[in-house]
Design an enzyme around this catalytic site. Sequence first.
Site, PDB file in Angstrom:
ATOM      1  N   ASP A   1      12.918 -22.257  14.010  1.00 56.61           N
ATOM      2  CA  ASP A   1      11.668 -23.013  14.040  1.00 56.61           C
ATOM      3  C   ASP A   1      11.088 -23.177  12.637  1.00 56.61           C
ATOM      4  OD1 ASP A   1      12.328 -21.598  16.505  1.00 56.61           O
ATOM      5  OD2 ASP A   1      10.512 -22.477  17.347  1.00 56.61           O
TER       6      ASP A   1
ATOM      7  N   GLU B   1       5.934 -13.808  23.301  1.00 52.21           N
ATOM      8  CA  GLU B   1       6.987 -14.126  22.352  1.00 52.21           C
ATOM      9  C   GLU B   1       6.363 -14.044  20.960  1.00 52.21           C
ATOM     10  OE1 GLU B   1       9.661 -16.967  23.832  1.00 52.21           O
ATOM     11  OE2 GLU B   1      11.094 -16.515  22.273  1.00 52.21           O
TER      12      GLU B   1
ATOM     13  N   HIS C   1       3.835 -25.279  19.827  1.00 55.68           N
ATOM     14  CA  HIS C   1       5.137 -24.957  19.244  1.00 55.68           C
ATOM     15  C   HIS C   1       5.368 -25.979  18.141  1.00 55.68           C
ATOM     16  CE1 HIS C   1       7.678 -22.104  21.467  1.00 55.68           C
ATOM     17  NE2 HIS C   1       8.717 -22.576  20.800  1.00 55.68           N
TER      18      HIS C   1
ATOM     19  N   ASP D   1       7.018 -18.934  16.732  1.00 52.23           N
ATOM     20  CA  ASP D   1       7.404 -20.075  17.555  1.00 52.23           C
ATOM     21  C   ASP D   1       6.197 -20.591  18.324  1.00 52.23           C
ATOM     22  OD1 ASP D   1       7.318 -17.697  18.983  1.00 52.23           O
ATOM     23  OD2 ASP D   1       8.883 -18.259  20.382  1.00 52.23           O
TER      24      ASP D   1
ATOM     25  N   GLU E   1       6.207 -27.562  23.142  1.00 56.81           N
ATOM     26  CA  GLU E   1       7.592 -27.103  23.062  1.00 56.81           C
ATOM     27  C   GLU E   1       8.554 -28.161  23.611  1.00 56.81           C
ATOM     28  OE1 GLU E   1       8.230 -23.518  25.322  1.00 56.81           O
ATOM     29  OE2 GLU E   1       9.966 -22.978  24.103  1.00 56.81           O
TER      30      GLU E   1
ATOM     31  N   ARG F   1       2.427 -16.925  24.555  1.00 53.72           N
ATOM     32  CA  ARG F   1       3.183 -16.185  25.566  1.00 53.72           C
ATOM     33  C   ARG F   1       3.734 -14.883  24.983  1.00 53.72           C
ATOM     34  NH1 ARG F   1       7.693 -20.737  25.711  1.00 53.72           N
ATOM     35  NH2 ARG F   1       9.075 -20.050  24.036  1.00 53.72           N
TER      36      ARG F   1
ATOM     37  N   TRP G   1      19.786 -21.015  12.972  1.00 58.35           N
ATOM     38  CA  TRP G   1      18.582 -20.188  12.861  1.00 58.35           C
ATOM     39  C   TRP G   1      18.618 -19.392  11.548  1.00 58.35           C
ATOM     40  CZ3 TRP G   1      18.906 -23.093  16.800  1.00 58.35           C
ATOM     41  CH2 TRP G   1      17.830 -23.279  17.656  1.00 58.35           C
TER      42      TRP G   1
HETATM   43  C1  BGC Z   1      11.530 -19.851  21.162  1.00 56.22           C
HETATM   44  C2  BGC Z   1      12.064 -20.890  20.221  1.00 56.22           C
HETATM   45  C3  BGC Z   1      13.262 -20.296  19.583  1.00 56.22           C
HETATM   46  C4  BGC Z   1      14.231 -20.159  20.697  1.00 56.22           C
HETATM   47  C5  BGC Z   1      15.604 -19.815  20.360  1.00 56.22           C
HETATM   48  C6  BGC Z   1      12.538 -19.670  22.232  1.00 56.22           C
HETATM   49  O1  BGC Z   1      12.147 -18.823  23.217  1.00 56.22           O
HETATM   50  O2  BGC Z   1      10.286 -20.152  21.628  1.00 56.22           O
HETATM   51  O3  BGC Z   1      11.242 -21.702  19.625  1.00 56.22           O
HETATM   52  O4  BGC Z   1      13.738 -20.926  18.477  1.00 56.22           O
HETATM   53  O5  BGC Z   1      13.756 -19.303  21.704  1.00 56.22           O
HETATM   54  O6  BGC Z   1      16.315 -20.239  21.417  1.00 56.22           O
END
Ligand code: BGC
Length: 993
Positions: free
Chosen positions: A590, A583, A895, A577, A873, A581, A640
């Site tokens: 995505d 993540e 993003h 994504d 984002e 960060r 998703w």
């Molecule tokens: C991510 C997104 C992802 C989403 C789902 C986020 O924190 O960065 O791109 O698809 O969470 O809610």
Amino acid sequence: MSPKYANYMKRLLIYLMALLPYFSYAQFEDARWIGSDQYMLYAKYLPQFRISWTVQLDKKSDRLAVLFGGNDPRLMNRNMNILDVEDGKDESFIKVQLDAASGRMEVWRMGYTTKREELLKSFDIGAINASDSHVIEIHCCLGSADALFDGRKLGGVVLNPMGKGGDYIAYPQLSNIGYEVEAGQHAIIHNVKVSNYRSPYAVLYEDKGVQKIGNKKMAVRKLMDPSHGTMPLLRCQFALKQKPIKEATLTATARGIYRATLNGKQVGAEYYAPGISQYNKTHYYQQYDVTKMLTRENHLFVQLAEGWWAGGMTFSGGNWNYFGDQLAFIGRMVVRYDDGDSTIVTTQPDSWEVCNRSKVTYASMFQGEVYDNTMTADGWRNAKEMTLEGHLPSEGGGTQPKVNDYSSFRMEKATTQVRLRKKLQAVNMNEVRPGVYVYDMGQNMAGFPRVTMRNLRKGQQLTFRYAEVLYPDLPEYGNKVGTLMLENIRAAMAQDIFVSNGDSCEVFSPDMTLHGYRYIEITGIDQPLPVSDVEGMVVSSINHFTADFECSNPLVNRLWQNIQWSMLANFISLPTDCPQRNERMGWSGDISVFSRTAVNMADVDAFLRKHMQAMRDVQTPEGRFPDIAPIGGGFGGLLWGSAGITVPWECWLQYADRDILAEHYEAMKAYIDYVDSHYFDTTTGLLVQERQWGDLGDWLGLEDGKNDKTLLFEAYYIYDLDIMRQTAILLGKNADASRYEHRLRERKQFFIDTYIDQETGMTIFSAFDPNPKGQPIDIQGSYVLPLAFNIVEGPLRQKLVERLVDCIERENTTDKGFRCPSYSLMTGFITTAWISRVLSDNGRSDVAYRLLQQEQYPSWLYPVTQGATTIWERLNSYTHTAGFSGNNSMNSFNHYSFGAVGQWLINRCLGIERDEAKPGFQHFILRPEPDSTGKMTYARGHLDTRYGRIESSWQRNPDGTVSYRFVVPEGNSATLLLPDKLPIELKSGTYNF
Ligand code: BGC
């Protein structure tokens, strides 16, 4: 079965499972996984841990405190925190105070904020006998801690002044630990122990020594750094026979990431090998041709680092050390001589050595790299054979599969590599505070720096921090203006440290970590480094772009480049994504929406195929594709999980990769079965998903709150069914094909009956609560999918198109009440991907061009006008007037999702489009649609396919006519569809119209 026997069987099974990896792959034969038997600890970078103290008070004493999180360097330098503190030595720590007299245990935060002393929690522990031994315990995970006394959980306490959970800069790190007693108080500490937060809870530090503490006249406070060891370094020395070598191959992989050096030169040119995967299912290995690197006497070194195996690599602190708590390497080198003879070198504990004193003190994907150039590797001892037994976490479950299940483990040769893609040079430097030098790379990127430093003092320590943005000059940012904005990096430390050995020239290139950044802050130097000495190493799994685009609108050109940059940064071993960060995860929604752009932009067939393997590896036994792969888990739902269906389909259409469909088909089928049996409400017939928190809709869409999510779910389900139908036909699964065909027809009708007012063509709410059934939805995001997936046909379709256009042409109000001008992009991640295509497919490219070239918020170009060099984002991640609009935490500047418009630029603006009847571009469609609004006056570009380069351009002439130029590669043919013209068949050649 008796419990004893059952227990025995369970242990035997675990043991056999641990051995399984040795027997399930042939590439390594008798090679062993080797590593270090010692754990290392770098306390300043450890945000999750369990710490315990066994204490005993002296008979006449009743108070003592134990400390941790002490002397965090970030709190000792005002520049390194936004808490506005600059603590002296031993002034900041978390204090757990045992008060036997009042029967309480108190948790204090000292020196972390300007309040200096904060009592966070006071727990009642009841009457205790203070002179007995007691155990104080804290389990801390990204600042959320549980306090325990004598094994009894007292309760939770949030230690982090920034906020609760992983969305914030993480305090405390373990840092220094110690104790404190008041004057006249005496106590004994018997045992101090730090272990991992996640199972199997390895002990990282233990002091069993008995410490008597206390002083009659003065209070005593002591803090010390429990850090020890470094990332493991392995070595092996071997001699070859003195005869000509025909070929030599090194096969290698690691638990963690590795960098192999043979006779002083790096083996291979890739980073972060072996790459990420669901390691307990599919573990990739590399094969290197090392023929030219060998001599008679050889030295092979292997540096290990945490990578995606251990340390931090997801947004959840509890996932620290996700796959295991120990790093290991396995390798086998086969050297073949001209005469047929051979030498084989494999990783064995007795012929390899390991040391825990490497220059790489610590290296983690999220936290950064600490590199001590004064260190000379010593303390070599025999390497240790590393079995998995005792090193695997036992957590997991639900949609997050257990990582200690090795029952279907496989080794596979890696098909993708992360390599250096570009080198940038800093474009300028600003001394934002005295001695704080911020270098601007001129471009938001992912990778790591390469910094050349001259004439440093031995032991001089430099700190490098990374940010995508700086605090802008707006009143709300006060004294932070101009400094790094790190709040959106959240709980990832993203900080490197370099310790100089005093050489006249040293180069620091922390390639065992990854940062997403545009700005680097360098501190610890007396003089700023010249900008030419601060380089940015841009790494990616993408080797080169297959498409290019240019037009008369410079903002659109920058948008195109931003899409490319975000793709580079988010295709690093897995489709993430975001790259910066805490993540950086394989979020399925995505990649699903971006996949059509991705397959056009670069040859990502192998990359996405690998990713589909990850999707299968985390698919639940019931068939659900989780929202994140590898790892699993998440909170998306059908929009998703559908990536497991849409992505292989894109690879089929773009590359004619039938194998990806063949190998993935059963998984796709299982997913549809899962949806069928779990996602439908039997009374209403609606696809409601599981009604769990998070069932996400048009993520980050400005009007998502006004939509009926089930409309989006149903539409995507219909798209999935359509792909299933076509895939089944392709693979000769006729019974399946007719089943999907039938279901598809049924659900399309259901969709029309439920979500569309046939009279007006308006989308309407279903019975999905809390929606008023039958009332109009009528927002952009409600029309896009039924049109994109051909759910509506004929005159009804026309009505929907008109409604969509109306929604685009009118002014709209966001869920938060913000008024947006005409031609605003109100859609979220899901429907943005399709909106332009839908307009063009229905004869409204004019509207698509207006939407594309809108410069006011919300639009694709608005971020460009605000200085974006990557896709953001949010369409207002940053604005010149409102800064980050309060979104300091969930606010990535890299993003790719909104960049899904890239496909339209290639497929419609340039008009290079695949022919779905003949996948892989054997035959293709050319259907450029010049901008009839007149704003864009030319566009040109190309797409490389396996047949060669397809070129397309158009130019509006002063008299209003349009000239076109096309190149159809050798051996290819195309159908040309020009506005208002009959189709023309083109063979290979260059054409001007
Ligand atoms: C991510 C997104 C992802 C989403 C789902 C986020 O924190 O960065 O791109 O698809 O969470 O809610």
